[in-house]
Design an enzyme around this catalytic site. Structure first.
Site, PDB file in Angstrom:
ATOM      1  N   ASN A  70       0.995  -1.271  -0.083  1.00  0.00           N
ATOM      2  CA  ASN A  70       0.105   0.081  -0.068  1.00  0.00           C
ATOM      3  C   ASN A  70       0.926   1.089  -0.060  1.00  0.00           C
ATOM      4  O   ASN A  70       1.459   1.669   1.226  1.00  0.00           O
ATOM      5  CB  ASN A  70      -0.820  -0.120   1.234  1.00  0.00           C
ATOM      6  CG  ASN A  70      -1.955   1.089   1.220  1.00  0.00           C
ATOM      7  OD1 ASN A  70      -1.957   2.112   0.591  1.00  0.00           O
ATOM      8  ND2 ASN A  70      -2.606   1.125   2.075  1.00  0.00           N
ATOM      9  N   HIS A  87     -13.042   2.861  -0.213  1.00  0.00           N
ATOM     10  CA  HIS A  87     -13.038   1.568   0.938  1.00  0.00           C
ATOM     11  C   HIS A  87     -13.626   0.383   0.270  1.00  0.00           C
ATOM     12  O   HIS A  87     -14.343  -0.612   0.841  1.00  0.00           O
ATOM     13  CB  HIS A  87     -13.728   1.877   1.881  1.00  0.00           C
ATOM     14  CG  HIS A  87     -13.102   3.033   2.833  1.00  0.00           C
ATOM     15  ND1 HIS A  87     -14.096   3.938   3.364  1.00  0.00           N
ATOM     16  CD2 HIS A  87     -11.960   3.400   3.290  1.00  0.00           C
ATOM     17  CE1 HIS A  87     -13.446   4.863   4.087  1.00  0.00           C
ATOM     18  NE2 HIS A  87     -11.997   4.573   4.057  1.00  0.00           N
ATOM     19  N   GLU A  97      -8.508  -5.622   4.758  1.00  0.00           N
ATOM     20  CA  GLU A  97      -8.204  -5.333   3.259  1.00  0.00           C
ATOM     21  C   GLU A  97      -7.127  -5.788   2.766  1.00  0.00           C
ATOM     22  O   GLU A  97      -7.073  -6.270   1.611  1.00  0.00           O
ATOM     23  CB  GLU A  97      -8.026  -3.597   3.207  1.00  0.00           C
ATOM     24  CG  GLU A  97      -9.271  -3.144   3.503  1.00  0.00           C
ATOM     25  CD  GLU A  97      -9.183  -1.357   3.779  1.00  0.00           C
ATOM     26  OE1 GLU A  97      -8.708  -1.303   5.041  1.00  0.00           O
ATOM     27  OE2 GLU A  97      -9.355  -0.683   2.837  1.00  0.00           O
ATOM     28  N   ARG A 149      -2.385  -2.045  -3.576  1.00  0.00           N
ATOM     29  CA  ARG A 149      -3.652  -1.214  -3.510  1.00  0.00           C
ATOM     30  C   ARG A 149      -3.328  -0.226  -4.217  1.00  0.00           C
ATOM     31  O   ARG A 149      -2.524   0.513  -4.322  1.00  0.00           O
ATOM     32  CB  ARG A 149      -3.773  -0.727  -1.893  1.00  0.00           C
ATOM     33  CG  ARG A 149      -4.969   0.283  -1.779  1.00  0.00           C
ATOM     34  CD  ARG A 149      -4.901   0.751  -0.401  1.00  0.00           C
ATOM     35  NE  ARG A 149      -6.146   1.540  -0.269  1.00  0.00           N
ATOM     36  CZ  ARG A 149      -6.126   2.804   0.298  1.00  0.00           C
ATOM     37  NH1 ARG A 149      -4.976   3.326   1.054  1.00  0.00           N
ATOM     38  NH2 ARG A 149      -7.225   3.399   0.270  1.00  0.00           N
ATOM     39  N   ARG A 208     -12.449  15.103   7.874  1.00  0.00           N
ATOM     40  CA  ARG A 208     -13.310  15.281   6.611  1.00  0.00           C
ATOM     41  C   ARG A 208     -14.658  15.878   7.059  1.00  0.00           C
ATOM     42  O   ARG A 208     -15.366  15.084   7.677  1.00  0.00           O
ATOM     43  CB  ARG A 208     -13.384  14.251   5.632  1.00  0.00           C
ATOM     44  CG  ARG A 208     -11.977  13.842   4.866  1.00  0.00           C
ATOM     45  CD  ARG A 208     -12.304  12.780   3.640  1.00  0.00           C
ATOM     46  NE  ARG A 208     -10.680  12.405   3.472  1.00  0.00           N
ATOM     47  CZ  ARG A 208     -10.735  11.045   3.557  1.00  0.00           C
ATOM     48  NH1 ARG A 208     -11.598  10.111   3.783  1.00  0.00           N
ATOM     49  NH2 ARG A 208      -9.409  10.601   3.099  1.00  0.00           N
TER      50      ARG A 208
END
Ligand code: ADP
Length: 396
Positions: free
Chosen positions: A7, A178, A380, A89, A237
């Site tokens: 990643n 996601h 993940e 990823r 956010r």
């Protein structure tokens, strides 16, 4: 079989070496400060090694990872030949990728083409891919996209109600993120409840949060949009916001749109509301000590999350299962309880004792709840490794 999961960020690179069949992780770690100086943190079992290694680029970072994986003392394999495949990823796959895929020149070109859609992440993901290709040219590489699992959404969910030319010419639409986590939780939930056909809402609540409405394993709607800024409020956010707020703030404070978006991405959400922290543990502490702003941040987060569940229950014409995952979803008993309190009208009932669970798979609904409520820790990396091995085996 060993799959190296990568990643890559702009100045960091996370890795895990894992067996996709068993899910066993033999080693994992993080390269930080790439392009600045370079630091490797490597973990095997309970042991942790930290080394300062010059990393002028991602290439040296990958080299450092491979060197420590084969190191006679800190390593776990004898040779890099024992790495059967690498799974990367990749954040934005645009409309081109509805699934993971083996990387070749045309895939690299397509990921490059998605840079305008994922300007913060795709360039870094490409650096990781290119570094692996040059150092391990004979090892198959697979790209796993954050957006791919959401590509089953119907147009009424993914189109914005703006003139069609922006979609046709510029691919402006809801993509969602996601996806790898939502896919893992959807597949795992099917195993846990022993059904393939069911309707669920997955709440991925972490520092970044997103919701997904999933029917028979296929996403019907999701809360993030063209970018990860949309949806429920998050750690930093804002989540969904009236576009006129941007215009107002830019005009009044002489800010550029980019500056305003940085504020909405990095200084907003529960951090902005509380003025204290983006971490939900700090907010719960603050609220318990009587800080009204921390309480408001928690209230807003739970309220908006519950509203999404209600909206998605309408979109799916009812749901069978509600799942919670990621840092807050897996550990935050308070948030889960508050969200479920709003959903009593749908027959959602959770067991306060079972809801104390942290980071473990657990059905937390009562037997008479009309909707099964589960905590399903996401993984993940395992999803990336499984997709990688499936593609590599299919190509043999
Ligand atoms: P990311 O989006 O960065 O992957 P994570 O999914 O790891 O984030 O979630 C991190 C968040 O999980 C932290 O910011 C923290 O707010 C939250 N968290 C971790 N443990 C708990 C806990 N025990 N209770 C409530 N929230 C928690």
């Amino acid at each position: 079989m060993n799959v190296l999961v990568i990643n890559a960020g702009s100045s960091s690179l996370k890795y895990q070496l894992m067996n996709p069949e068993t899910g066993d992780v033999s080693a994992k770690g993080l390269c930080e400060r790439i392009g600045i100086d370079g630091r490797l943190t490597h973990k095997v079992g309970g042991n942790k090694v930290v080394k300062d290694i010059p990393m002028p680029s991602h290439s040296e970072a990958i080299q450092a990872v491979l060197s420590i994986l084969v190191d006679p003392v800190d390593g776990v394999i004898k040779s890099t030949d024992e790495i059967d495949a690498v799974g990367h990823r990749v954040v934005h796959g645009g409309e081109k990728f509805a699934d993971s895929c083996l990387i070749d020149d045309s895939v690299i070109k397509a990921i490059e083409d998605c840079i305008p859609l994922g300007p913060l992440h795709n360039p870094a993901n490409l650096l990781g891919i290119r570094a692996c290709q040059s150092i391990m040219p004979n090892t198959p590489q697979v790209a796993v996209f954050d957006t791919a699992f959401h590509m089953t959404m119907p147009a009424k969910a993914y189109r914005y109600a703006i003139p069609t030319e922006y979609y046709k010419n510029d691919s402006i639409r809801r993509y969602g993120f996601h996806g790898t986590s939502h896919k893992y939780v959807a597949l795992r939930t099917a195993e846990l409840i022993g059904k393939k056909e069911f309707k669920m809402v997955n709440c991925h609540l972490g520092n970044g949060s997103s919701m997904a409405a999933i029917k028979n394993g296929k996403v019907q709607d999701t809360s993030m949009g063209l970018s990860p800024l949309a949806g429920v409020p998050m750690g930093t956010r804002s989540g969904d916001i009236d576009a006129c707020v941007v215009q107002f703030i830019c005009n009044k404070y002489n800010m550029s749109v980019d500056e305003c978006l940085t504020m909405l991405n990095k200084k907003s959400g529960v951090l902005g509301l509380s003025g204290v922290s983006s971490d939900f543990r700090d907010l719960e502490d603050g609220a318990q000590k009587g800080n009204a702003d921390c309480q408001l941040a928690l209230d807003k987060f739970c309220y908006e999350t519950a509203k999404y569940v209600g909206a998605y229950a309408a979109a799916l014409n009812g749901i069978d299962v509600l799942t919670f995952t990621a840092g807050v979803g897996e550990n935050g008993s308070y948030v889960r309880q508050e969200v479920c309190n709003y959903l009593g009208f749908m027959g959602v009932k959770i067991d306060a004792e079972k809801n104390k669970v942290r980071g473990e798979e657990m059905k937390i609904s009562t037997d008479d709840s009309k909707v099964e409520v589960w905590v399903v820790p996401t993984n993940e990396e395992l999803m990336i490794a499984k997709d990688t091995v499936a593609l590599v085996n299919a190509a043999k």
